[in-house]
Motif scaffolding. Sequence first.
Motif, mmCIF file in Angstrom:
data_model
loop_
_atom_site.group_PDB
_atom_site.id
_atom_site.type_symbol
_atom_site.label_atom_id
_atom_site.label_comp_id
_atom_site.label_asym_id
_atom_site.label_seq_id
_atom_site.Cartn_x
_atom_site.Cartn_y
_atom_site.Cartn_z
ATOM 1 N N LYS A 1 0.921 -1.077 0.114
ATOM 2 C CA LYS A 1 -0.363 -0.074 0.099
ATOM 3 C C LYS A 1 1.154 1.139 -0.045
ATOM 4 N N LYS B 1 1.651 3.982 -3.270
ATOM 5 C CA LYS B 1 0.886 5.547 -3.754
ATOM 6 C C LYS B 1 1.811 6.630 -3.643
ATOM 7 N N PRO C 1 -2.816 5.961 -9.284
ATOM 8 C CA PRO C 1 -3.329 4.480 -9.320
ATOM 9 C C PRO C 1 -3.392 3.862 -10.747
ATOM 10 N N TYR D 1 -6.169 0.774 -3.819
ATOM 11 C CA TYR D 1 -5.804 1.588 -4.805
ATOM 12 C C TYR D 1 -5.075 0.917 -5.806
#
Length: 350
Positions: free
Chosen positions: A262, A266, A270, A287
Motif C-alpha cells: 500500500k 502511493k 492509481p 488503490y
Amino acid sequence: MNKMKTITEKVNVNDPETSTVEKAGKIIREGGLVAFPTETVYGLGADALQSEAAAKIYRAKGRPSDNPLIIHIAELQDLDHIIRNIPDVTYNLAAKFWPGPLTMIFQKADCVPNATTGGLDTVAVRMPAHNVALELIRQGGGYIAAPSANTSGRPSPTQASHVREDLDGRIDMILDGGTVGIGLESTIVDLSSKVPVILRPGAITKPMLETVLGEVILDKGLTDTDSKVKPKAPGMKYKHYAPKAQLIIIDGNTENVIKEIKRLAKNYQPEKIGIICTEETKNEYSYGLIKSIGSRMHEESIAKNLYAILREFDQTGVEVIYSEAFETPKMGQAIMNRLLKAAGHQRIQV
Ligand code: TXA
Ligand code: MG
C-alpha cells in the motif's frame, strides 16, 4: 516468416472429436505445427523425429536454438525407441506419475534429431495426462516435440486465446480444449547423475519424487543468485514469463506485506499500478488495479491463474506490479520459481 492461416478447432476434453484430432495428427505427420492442450500448459507440437518439423517450432516461437524440446509420448513402450540406457527407476516413476506433469531426462537414441534436443545427447520425455494430447500423439505418429505454445519469453499459455495472441499466422492449427488444469509446466527431473536432480519444479513436488527415488536435490542453478552457477535446463537461464510492466515481489508476514504494498503503490498514479493479491487479502487494497490470483487455501488456484494474470496486466496501462509472495506448501516452490523469473528476481523482504 510468411503468414499462414491458423485454423482453430474446439475439442471436447472428455471425448475428443475423432475427425478434428485426426486432422491435427495428419498435419503433424506431414511436418506441420499444431498447438494443443495438456494438463500443464498448451504445447506447440511437431513430429519430434523430423528435423525440419522440429526446426519450425524454434522459428514460430523465436526460441533460441540451444533450448531443447520435450518429447511427448502416449505409450510407455514407445520410450525404448527414442532413448538409450533406461534407468530402472524410470518404470517406478512412470508407474506412479505417468501420464502426468513429470518430465524425465535420458540419453537420447540416434533417431532423435539434434534439432529436437538443441544439440544435446540427452532428451527430455513426458507422457501428458490429457485425453486430447494423448490422442493427438497417437494420431501424429507417437512422438511429438512440444515446448509451451507461447512466443519465447512470454508467459506460457493456459488457454487457446493465449496461443492465438502469440502464434496466430505462424502455425497450422490450434486445438482449443479450454483452460488447462494445472497452469504451470511439468516438473523436470534428471536421472543421469547419482542423486536425481530437479531441473524445474512443478506439480510433482520434491517430497513426491522422494517417495520413489529416495534423495532428490534441487538444481543449484535455480536458487543460486551467483550468475556463475548456470541452471542445467537450458531454458531456465532465459528471462521468461515477464509481463511488460516491472514486477516486484513483496515477501514477509502478511500484515507487513500489505502495509508495504500500500505504501509503495502511493508513489504512482492509481492507473499505473497493479497489485497481485489473494482472496484472503484483496479487501485490504483499494488503490491501483487489484487482481486476486486465487485463494491461499487452494494453492492450485494460484498456479492455475498466474500466467493468465500476467497476460491480463499486459492489456492494461500499468507500469509497476507489486505481488504478494506465495510460499504455499505444495505448489509453492513451482509458483515462486516462475514468479521470481517473471520479476527478474526483484524481491523486497519486509
Ligand atoms: O509442462 C510442460 O512440460 C510443457 C507442456 C507443453 O508439456 N512443456 C514445456 O516445454 O514446458 P518448454 O520447452 O517450454 O520447457 C522445456 C524445458 C526447458 O527449460 C528446456 O531447457 C528443458 O525443458 N529441457 C529440455 N530438454 C532438456 C535436456 N535434454 N536437458 C536439460 N533440460 C532440458
Ligand atoms: Mg516454455
